[in-house]
Design a protein around this motif. Sequence first.
Motif, PDB file in Angstrom:
ATOM      1  N   PHE A 164       0.827  -1.211   0.000  1.00 28.30           N
ATOM      2  CA  PHE A 164       0.000   0.000   0.000  1.00 28.30           C
ATOM      3  C   PHE A 164       0.857   1.256   0.000  1.00 28.30           C
ATOM      4  CE2 PHE A 164      -2.177  -3.421   2.161  1.00 28.30           C
ATOM      5  CZ  PHE A 164      -3.479  -3.353   1.706  1.00 28.30           C
ATOM      6  N   GLU A 192       0.329   3.791   1.809  1.00 26.84           N
ATOM      7  CA  GLU A 192       0.473   4.219   3.214  1.00 26.84           C
ATOM      8  C   GLU A 192       1.217   3.176   4.040  1.00 26.84           C
ATOM      9  OE1 GLU A 192      -2.172   3.420   1.527  1.00 26.84           O
ATOM     10  OE2 GLU A 192      -3.912   4.705   1.903  1.00 26.84           O
ATOM     11  N   ALA A 213       0.953   0.653   5.611  1.00 29.06           N
ATOM     12  CA  ALA A 213       0.066  -0.264   6.328  1.00 29.06           C
ATOM     13  C   ALA A 213       0.824  -1.279   7.165  1.00 29.06           C
ATOM     14  CB  ALA A 213      -0.888  -0.975   5.363  1.00 29.06           C
ATOM     15  N   LEU A 214       2.020  -0.893   7.657  1.00 21.79           N
ATOM     16  CA  LEU A 214       2.722  -1.777   8.601  1.00 21.79           C
ATOM     17  C   LEU A 214       1.980  -1.731   9.919  1.00 21.79           C
ATOM     18  CD1 LEU A 214       6.395  -0.712   7.894  1.00 21.79           C
ATOM     19  CD2 LEU A 214       5.174  -2.701   6.993  1.00 21.79           C
ATOM     20  N   PHE A 215       2.061  -2.811  10.684  1.00 18.66           N
ATOM     21  CA  PHE A 215       1.440  -2.809  12.006  1.00 18.66           C
ATOM     22  C   PHE A 215       2.384  -2.101  12.974  1.00 18.66           C
ATOM     23  CE2 PHE A 215      -0.264  -6.990  10.285  1.00 18.66           C
ATOM     24  CZ  PHE A 215      -1.428  -6.400   9.831  1.00 18.66           C
ATOM     25  N   PRO A 216       1.996  -0.928  13.477  1.00 18.14           N
ATOM     26  CA  PRO A 216       2.951  -0.159  14.280  1.00 18.14           C
ATOM     27  C   PRO A 216       3.302  -0.821  15.609  1.00 18.14           C
ATOM     28  CG  PRO A 216       0.802   0.933  14.193  1.00 18.14           C
ATOM     29  CD  PRO A 216       0.740  -0.211  13.238  1.00 18.14           C
ATOM     30  N   TRP A 217       2.468  -1.767  16.065  1.00 14.03           N
ATOM     31  CA  TRP A 217       2.734  -2.416  17.349  1.00 14.03           C
ATOM     32  C   TRP A 217       3.664  -3.621  17.200  1.00 14.03           C
ATOM     33  CZ3 TRP A 217      -1.945  -1.924  14.924  1.00 14.03           C
ATOM     34  CH2 TRP A 217      -2.449  -3.065  14.317  1.00 14.03           C
ATOM     35  N   PHE A 225       4.624 -11.855   9.766  1.00 13.38           N
ATOM     36  CA  PHE A 225       3.203 -11.998  10.134  1.00 13.38           C
ATOM     37  C   PHE A 225       2.483 -13.080   9.329  1.00 13.38           C
ATOM     38  CE2 PHE A 225      -1.298 -10.834   9.705  1.00 13.38           C
ATOM     39  CZ  PHE A 225      -1.672 -10.729  11.034  1.00 13.38           C
ATOM     40  N   TYR A 285      10.678  -0.567  15.772  1.00 11.01           N
ATOM     41  CA  TYR A 285       9.273  -0.407  15.439  1.00 11.01           C
ATOM     42  C   TYR A 285       9.149   0.514  14.222  1.00 11.01           C
ATOM     43  CZ  TYR A 285       7.965  -2.684  19.761  1.00 11.01           C
ATOM     44  OH  TYR A 285       7.794  -3.613  20.738  1.00 11.01           O
ATOM     45  N   LYS A 295       7.641   3.178  13.705  1.00  7.95           N
ATOM     46  CA  LYS A 295       7.720   4.625  13.958  1.00  7.95           C
ATOM     47  C   LYS A 295       9.162   5.138  13.893  1.00  7.95           C
ATOM     48  CE  LYS A 295       8.437   4.481  18.866  1.00  7.95           C
ATOM     49  NZ  LYS A 295       8.391   5.005  20.162  1.00  7.95           N
ATOM     50  N   ARG A 316      10.268   1.991   5.624  1.00  6.78           N
ATOM     51  CA  ARG A 316       8.963   1.379   5.876  1.00  6.78           C
ATOM     52  C   ARG A 316       8.481   0.642   4.641  1.00  6.78           C
ATOM     53  NH1 ARG A 316       5.746   6.093   9.259  1.00  6.78           N
ATOM     54  NH2 ARG A 316       7.537   6.492  10.589  1.00  6.78           N
ATOM     55  N   ARG A 321       7.440  -7.923   3.657  1.00  8.93           N
ATOM     56  CA  ARG A 321       6.289  -8.590   4.257  1.00  8.93           C
ATOM     57  C   ARG A 321       5.485  -9.351   3.197  1.00  8.93           C
ATOM     58  NH1 ARG A 321       1.717  -5.142   7.486  1.00  8.93           N
ATOM     59  NH2 ARG A 321       1.246  -4.368   5.402  1.00  8.93           N
TER      60      ARG A 321
END
Lengths: 271, 264
Positions: free
Chosen positions: B84, B86, B88-92, B101, B133, B135, B142, B149
């Motif tokens: 994507f 944006e 769309a990585l999982f920030p957590w 994942f 992470y 962020k 990213r 991924r």
Amino acid sequence: MVKDFFSRIKGIWVPLIAVIIWELLVRSGKVNPQILPAPSAVLVRWYHYVIPAEVHDPKTMSYVKWMFSGEFFGDMWASFYRVFIGCLIGTALALPLGLVMGASTKVYDYFNPLIQVLRPIPPIAYIPLSILWFGLGNAPAVFLIALGAFFPVLMNTIVGVRAVDSIYIRAARNMGANPFVMFTQVILPAATPYILSGIRIGIGTGFICMIVAEMIAVNSGLGYRILEAREYFWSDKIIAGMFSIGLLGLAIDMVVDRLNSYLLRWHRGLE
Amino acid sequence: MTALQIKINNVHKVFKGSGGDVVALKGIDLEIHEGQFVCLLGPSGCGKSTLLNAIAGFSLPTTGNIVVNGKEVREPGPDRGMVFQEYALFPWMSVADNITFGLRIKKEDPKKIEAKLEELLTMLKLTEFRDRYPKDLSGGMRQRVAIARVLALDSPIMLMDEPFGALDALTRRSLQDELLKVWFEYKKTIIFVTHSIEEAIYLSDRIVVMSYRPGTVKKDITVKMPRLRDPTGPEFNALKAELSELVMSEQLRFEKAHMGITGD
Ligand SMILES: Nc1ncnc2c1ncn2[C@@H]1O[C@H](COP(=O)(O)OP(=O)(O)OP(=O)(O)O)[C@@H](O)[C@H]1O
Ligand SMILES: [Mg+2]
């Protein structure tokens, strides 16, 4: 260096001056010490409240037991324990309900009217009913605290689940996530910032309920202690107790804050 | 020519709206073969994302169908990995957890997961960011994680919706080269949405130019230049001029349409 030190302790001046004025006011005889005791008297009273009541004999008594022979630590523990258990129960009930309500509009439509009716009733208003149901003792106190924690956690969880960015859901679906994985590994963590702030508000409400419940339903804990002190007109002990309540609140808040920043270490916060 | 992998049959997509229906796609027919690098090019609003989302299975066609590897698309799946714009990585999740994942939820053997992770971290130069992470990463980093991924899924097809749109020119170029390397080594079929003409020419085997409202295939161009391509070369520039003309005329229709709507 010296200047640095003075600027770092800036925050001490206002309370210090306030305490000095307070002390002078009482000493000058203008205020009845029964109504407003001098801070020095409060401090002395607090000291006696904290120190163990018995003489320590290592043969018959462990240090912990000796420490708890005074009132302070026993009260702190009793109050803390009630808040902890109450908030735990309240959160444990609100969290799953909130998750399901946030995720499914159908479930939301079923439960929302009931919740909107119950939510505006302050937990304190449940006191008569809770005593009727549970009698006196820990049970009604824990019930009230759980009730106080329940609604903030519930509301925030619902909002948190609804606010999950759909891009995460799309990415997870694209990678083959089934509904269970979606819930536990995507929606729940994505909603944690909201859920944790709900828990924080819930603990605040639970703390208030705890003090009130202790004044009414039990005979231990900080809330009970300051009400007991009033019976004897010990205004210095009332104030010492109030500061102890503040201390406990501060300690709980600090722990929750630490936990928050650990659990949200991935979060970029407000940017 | 390699085997047919994606067949798009007479796809229409209509969005119902209060201000009338929007025909986002009209009569799209496309055949995409294994290992092809296809760019969808066109002005904003011409239906590129709509088409990509239909292939991904996020939003199905109103009429017509899309067949991938002999099976009609009905829902999203890991055989069509999506990157994507944006990220769309999982920030957590850490970089490593984000990349793995898709494998972890399939309950793959942890040794296999670790091996795949190592491979992808090296491939995309992410080794030192393994435990960070999202962020803490730059936009380019990213997007590397997002690509890793999708590669971890081992999907034969990669769908990319303006993946480099938010990056600065230099980062963009290095990621384009990275993507070509990935495409070459893993032999993926890539469908890549962009509105940069230069990016389309630099990357693809084939450029599908789309028209604005209704979204149709306006032109289907095969690019034969050898890679890596020189964006200053004469062949590159000739193609660029041709495409500019095509896209520009659609862009003008887009602007006219908007003047019609807003009245200014
Ligand atoms: N969910 C939706 N509901 C209504 N209309 C939509 C929806 N999604 C897209 N559209 C419309 O369909 C048309 C195509 O949109 P789409 O997002 O596919 O364009 P795009 O080519 O990807 O544009 P961009 O380059 O800006 O991303 C647009 O006119 C848009 O307004
Ligand atoms: Mg788009």
